[in-house]
Write a protein that holds these residues in place. Structure first.
Motif, short mmCIF file in Angstrom:
data_model
loop_
_atom_site.label_atom_id
_atom_site.label_comp_id
_atom_site.label_asym_id
_atom_site.label_seq_id
_atom_site.Cartn_x
_atom_site.Cartn_y
_atom_site.Cartn_z
N PHE A 62 0.83 -1.21 0.00
CA PHE A 62 0.00 0.00 0.00
C PHE A 62 0.86 1.26 0.00
CE2 PHE A 62 -3.51 -2.79 1.14
CZ PHE A 62 -4.58 -2.18 0.49
N THR A 63 1.99 1.23 0.72
CA THR A 63 2.87 2.40 0.72
C THR A 63 3.48 2.62 -0.65
OG1 THR A 63 3.42 1.94 3.04
CG2 THR A 63 4.85 3.46 1.85
N PHE A 64 3.91 1.53 -1.30
CA PHE A 64 4.47 1.63 -2.65
C PHE A 64 3.43 2.20 -3.62
CE2 PHE A 64 4.86 -0.31 -6.85
CZ PHE A 64 6.15 0.05 -7.21
N ALA A 65 2.22 1.66 -3.57
CA ALA A 65 1.19 2.12 -4.50
C ALA A 65 0.83 3.58 -4.24
CB ALA A 65 -0.05 1.24 -4.37
N GLY A 66 0.71 3.94 -2.95
CA GLY A 66 0.38 5.32 -2.64
C GLY A 66 1.46 6.30 -3.06
N ALA A 67 2.73 5.94 -2.81
CA ALA A 67 3.82 6.83 -3.19
C ALA A 67 3.91 6.97 -4.71
CB ALA A 67 5.15 6.29 -2.63
N ILE A 105 3.48 10.49 -6.87
CA ILE A 105 4.50 10.97 -7.80
C ILE A 105 3.90 11.15 -9.20
CG2 ILE A 105 6.65 10.33 -8.96
CD1 ILE A 105 7.47 8.91 -6.36
N ALA A 106 3.08 10.20 -9.64
CA ALA A 106 2.45 10.31 -10.96
C ALA A 106 1.48 11.48 -11.03
CB ALA A 106 1.72 9.00 -11.29
N ALA A 107 0.89 11.85 -9.90
CA ALA A 107 -0.07 12.96 -9.89
C ALA A 107 0.62 14.33 -9.93
CB ALA A 107 -0.95 12.86 -8.64
N TRP A 108 1.95 14.35 -9.78
CA TRP A 108 2.70 15.61 -9.86
C TRP A 108 3.55 15.57 -11.14
CZ3 TRP A 108 6.51 17.56 -5.50
CH2 TRP A 108 6.90 18.86 -5.80
N PRO A 109 3.07 16.10 -12.25
CA PRO A 109 3.78 15.96 -13.54
C PRO A 109 5.22 16.43 -13.50
CG PRO A 109 1.57 16.81 -13.87
CD PRO A 109 1.80 16.82 -12.40
N TRP A 110 5.49 17.54 -12.83
CA TRP A 110 6.86 18.07 -12.79
C TRP A 110 7.81 17.04 -12.18
CZ3 TRP A 110 10.45 18.89 -9.00
CH2 TRP A 110 11.56 19.66 -9.34
N LEU A 111 7.38 16.41 -11.09
CA LEU A 111 8.23 15.41 -10.42
C LEU A 111 8.27 14.11 -11.22
CD1 LEU A 111 9.91 14.75 -7.91
CD2 LEU A 111 7.81 13.93 -6.80
N ALA A 112 7.15 13.72 -11.81
CA ALA A 112 7.10 12.46 -12.55
C ALA A 112 8.02 12.48 -13.76
CB ALA A 112 5.66 12.18 -13.00
N LEU A 113 8.25 13.68 -14.37
CA LEU A 113 9.13 13.78 -15.53
C LEU A 113 10.60 13.79 -15.15
CD1 LEU A 113 7.14 16.45 -17.60
CD2 LEU A 113 7.35 13.99 -18.07
N ARG A 114 10.92 14.00 -13.90
CA ARG A 114 12.31 14.12 -13.47
C ARG A 114 12.76 13.02 -12.52
NH1 ARG A 114 10.08 18.85 -14.53
NH2 ARG A 114 11.35 20.54 -15.43
N LEU A 115 11.86 12.13 -12.17
CA LEU A 115 12.17 11.11 -11.18
C LEU A 115 11.54 9.78 -11.60
CD1 LEU A 115 13.39 10.65 -8.28
CD2 LEU A 115 11.10 11.07 -7.40
N SER A 116 12.27 8.70 -11.39
CA SER A 116 11.71 7.37 -11.65
C SER A 116 10.71 7.04 -10.55
CB SER A 116 12.83 6.33 -11.70
OG SER A 116 12.28 5.03 -11.80
#
Length: 328
Positions: A279-284, A288-299
Motif C-alpha cells: 500500500f505504501t508503494f502504490a500510494g507513493a 509521484i504520478a499525480a505531480w507531472p513536474w516530479l514524474a518527468l524528473r524522477l523514476s
C-alpha cells in the motif's frame, strides 16, 4: 541411474545461484547434527577454506562439473562455519539447575507474548542474588501472575521468583525450547512469586540495551493507547497487529482464532509486511504520478520502492522484529 544423475546435474548447471543457499543450509544442518561440539577454531578454519575455494573459482573460472563442485562445497563450508560461529557469538551463561528461588534486579527489556499462566517479561538482569556476575544470564523470561502489575519496558525492577534453565524437549523430536532460548540469549525462565517493585539502578544500562528498551517502551505505549481508545476486544487485536504485543487480546478471542485456523493473523509475518509495503508503494507511486513536474524528473517506480522499503523497515521495528517478519 548414473546416466540419469548426470543428466540432472547437467540440467541444473545454470541454476547454481539457486542451489547455493541449499548447500549453505545443508552445511548448517550437518553442524547441528554433530554428536559433539567442535572447537571454535574449526569454524574459522572452514570459513577461511570457503573463502579460498571462492577465490579459486573466481581466478581459474572453471566450467561444468568443477565449477558446480567448487561453488556448492564453498557454500556448504560457509553454512557449517556460520552455524558454529553464530553459536559462539550467542553463547551466554545459563541459570544453574536446582537454584530455584532467587531475587532478581533487572531492566524490563520487553513485555513478551503472554503464556498460559499470565503475562511474561523479558528481563536483562543487573544482578541475581547468589550468582556471580560471570554466571548471571544476560536475559531471563519471567511469567507474572494475572493480578500483578505489569511494568513498562525500560523500568528497573526487583522481583522474587523461581528461576530455572530453559527446559529441554518433552520427548525426543519435540519442540526444543532450550535451543531456541539459547540462540535468543535467554539463559533462565521462571515465574514471579512477588509483584515487581520499581527500583533506581546504580548505573544506566549499556547504550544498545537502552536503545532497545526505548523502542520497546514506545511500542508498549502505543499498544496501551490503542487499547484505551478502541476497547479491550477490538483494541487488543489491533495492538497485536500493529505492535506485536498480544497481552491485551482476551483469551476467549485467542481460542476462537485458533479454533477457526486464523491464529496466524495476530503473528506479524509476510502478509502484514506485504500489506504495509504494497500500500505504501502504490500510494507513493500514485502521488509521484499525480505531480507531472516530479514524474518527468524522477523514476516513480524506484522512488516508490524506496518509500515502501522505508515503511517496511519502520513497521519491522515497530512490531518488535519477530522472526517471520524478518524473513519476509
Amino acid at each position: 541411474m548414473r546416466t540419469w544423475l548426470g543428466e540432472q546435474a547437467q540440467a541444473q548447471a545454470d541454476r547454481l545461484t539457486l542451489w547455493a543457499p541449499v548447500a549453505v543450509g545443508c552445511g548448517a544442518a550437518i553442524y547441528f547434527a554433530l554428536p559433539r561440539e567442535p572447537m571454535a577454531v574449526v569454524g574459522w578454519a572452514l570459513l577461511a577454506l570457503a573463502a579460498g575455494l571462492a577465490m579459486v573459482r573466481a581466478r581459474l573460472r572453471p566450467s561444468g562439473l568443477a565449477k558446480a563442485v567448487l561453488v556448492l562445497l564453498a557454500a556448504a563450508l560457509l553454512g557449517f562455519a556460520a552455524g558454529k560461529l553464530r553459536t559462539e557469538a550467542v553463547r551466554a551463561p545459563v541459570a544453574p539447575p536446582g537454584e530455584g528461588l532467587a531475587t532478581v534486579e533487572a531492566y524490563v527489556v520487553d513485555v513478551a507474548s503472554p503464556g498460559q499462566s499470565g503475562p511474561r517479561l523479558l528481563l536483562a538482569p543487573i544482578r541475581i542474588l547468589g550468582l556471580a556476575p560471570d554466571a548471571t544470564p544476560i536475559r531471563v523470561r519471567m511469567t507474572l501472575k494475572p493480578d500483578m502489575p505489569l511494568p513498562a519496558p525500560g523500568a528497573a525492577i526487583r522481583i522474587r521468583g523461581m528461576i530455572n534453565p530453559p527446559p529441554p524437549p518433552a520427548s525426543p523430536g519435540a519442540y526444543d525450547f532450550a535451543r531456541d532460548a539459547f540462540f535468543e540469549g535467554v539463559g533462565g525462565v521462571g515465574f514471579a512469586l512477588t509483584p515487581p517493585r520499581v527500583i533506581t539502578p546504580a548505573a544506566p544500562p549499556p547504550w544498545l540495551l537502552g536503545l532497545q528498551m526505548r523502542l520497546n517502551a514506545a511500542r508498549w505505549s502505543l499498544a496501551v493507547r490503542i487499547v484505551q481508545t478502541m476497547g479491550a476486544r477490538e483494541g487488543g487485536l489491533a495492538a497485536a497487529m500493529v505492535t506485536g504485543h498480544e497481552a491485551y487480546i482476551p483469551k476467549a478471542e485467542v481460542d476462537a482464532l485458533r479454533a477457526a485456523g486464523l491464529a496466524h493473523i495476530i503473528s506479524i509475518s509476510g502478509l502484514h509486511m506485504a500489506i504495509v509495503g504494497g500500500f505504501t508503494f502504490a500510494g507513493a507511486r500514485l502521488l509521484i504520478a499525480a505531480w507531472p513536474w516530479l514524474a518527468l524528473r524522477l523514476s516513480g517506480k524506484k522512488a516508490a520502492a524506496l518509500v515502501g522499503l522505508a515503511a517496511v523497515l519502520g513497521y519491522l521495528a515497530l512490531s518488535g522484529a519477530p522472526s517471520p517478519a524478518q524473513r519476509a
